[in-house]
Enzyme design. Sequence first.
Site, PDB file in Angstrom:
ATOM      1  N   GLY A   8       0.816  -1.203   0.000  1.00 56.54           N
ATOM      2  CA  GLY A   8       0.000   0.000   0.000  1.00 56.54           C
ATOM      3  C   GLY A   8       0.849   1.251   0.000  1.00 56.54           C
ATOM      4  O   GLY A   8       2.080   1.196   0.112  1.00 56.54           O
ATOM      5  N   ILE A  12       3.321  -1.825   3.918  1.00 59.52           N
ATOM      6  CA  ILE A  12       3.325  -3.132   3.266  1.00 59.52           C
ATOM      7  C   ILE A  12       2.939  -4.141   4.340  1.00 59.52           C
ATOM      8  O   ILE A  12       3.610  -4.242   5.372  1.00 59.52           O
ATOM      9  CB  ILE A  12       4.707  -3.483   2.698  1.00 59.52           C
ATOM     10  CG1 ILE A  12       5.128  -2.454   1.648  1.00 59.52           C
ATOM     11  CG2 ILE A  12       4.702  -4.888   2.089  1.00 59.52           C
ATOM     12  CD1 ILE A  12       6.579  -2.594   1.219  1.00 59.52           C
ATOM     13  N   ASP A 109      -5.884  -3.431  -4.688  1.00 55.69           N
ATOM     14  CA  ASP A 109      -6.321  -3.576  -3.301  1.00 55.69           C
ATOM     15  C   ASP A 109      -7.843  -3.624  -3.185  1.00 55.69           C
ATOM     16  O   ASP A 109      -8.394  -4.409  -2.413  1.00 55.69           O
ATOM     17  CB  ASP A 109      -5.754  -2.448  -2.443  1.00 55.69           C
ATOM     18  CG  ASP A 109      -6.057  -1.055  -3.004  1.00 55.69           C
ATOM     19  OD1 ASP A 109      -6.425  -0.941  -4.195  1.00 55.69           O
ATOM     20  OD2 ASP A 109      -5.918  -0.072  -2.247  1.00 55.69           O
ATOM     21  N   ARG A 110      -8.524  -2.809  -3.989  1.00 56.57           N
ATOM     22  CA  ARG A 110      -9.992  -2.788  -3.931  1.00 56.57           C
ATOM     23  C   ARG A 110     -10.563  -4.095  -4.484  1.00 56.57           C
ATOM     24  O   ARG A 110     -11.550  -4.627  -3.957  1.00 56.57           O
ATOM     25  CB  ARG A 110     -10.521  -1.588  -4.713  1.00 56.57           C
ATOM     26  CG  ARG A 110     -10.107  -0.263  -4.115  1.00 56.57           C
ATOM     27  CD  ARG A 110     -10.474   0.916  -4.995  1.00 56.57           C
ATOM     28  NE  ARG A 110     -11.919   1.162  -5.004  1.00 56.57           N
ATOM     29  CZ  ARG A 110     -12.484   2.130  -5.702  1.00 56.57           C
ATOM     30  NH1 ARG A 110     -11.736   2.928  -6.463  1.00 56.57           N
ATOM     31  NH2 ARG A 110     -13.798   2.311  -5.660  1.00 56.57           N
TER      32      ARG A 110
END
Length: 257
Positions: A8, A12, A109-110
């Site tokens: 991210g 991490i 990520d989403r």
Amino acid sequence: MLLVIDIGNTNITMGLYDGNNLINNFRLTTRFQRTSDEYGTFLVSFINASGYEASDISAAIISSVVPKINYSFASSIIKYLDVKPLFIGPGVKTGISIHIDHPSSLGADRLVDAAGAFYTYGGPCIVIDFGTATTFDVVTSKGEFIGGATSPGIGITANALSSMAAQLPEIEITKPAVVIGKNTVTSMQAGVVFGYIGQTEYIIRKIKEEYGNQEMRVISTGGLGKIIANQTDLIDIYDPDLTFKGLKIIYDKNKNK
């Protein structure tokens, strides 16, 4: 054993699966300047601290929204673990059908969180990730990702308040006992935390209204998500391991490829 990694903008996060059991997790600050050897050292230390050896790792899967460090991180896994990691991206089966204007623009990520929520808790659902940015995503009963909303994360909100106003200090993000603060720090905490609770509840209500289903389950995750989830009845589940679960689910769908 499977190594699951979420890269991210701020942190991490890494998890270690033995079969279907998440046995440990670890968080590392995201920094562009680290070399593959530095990442490799962290990985081996994490694995050893979990009671295992690097040779015990048979596979790795990565979700990343920071392309600048992907090469170094992948190289560290290949060099130190002798495993070629699978990155969430085109060609990877996720079990989630993407129904937005530009599917390729959806952050990994989403997508991972959507898979974790849908295959763990079912749909339709609202998936909230309280990260660097806070995302509110909608997954239908058929596993279709149909869009959502993105707002500044609670950390960004607090940092902006202190950095843009000369006389306002940096604050710890915590909920004060009352909303009427008696000093600068508690008044800032009240504004940030209670304001964020209000924003969260309003967006949830608007999504349910627009989607036309008040029975949608609301699942949240993210480092600071617990603070908000504990203060509202509109969030049904707070799952700190949702991203890890999503990565494991996606790995299982692709391991025979």
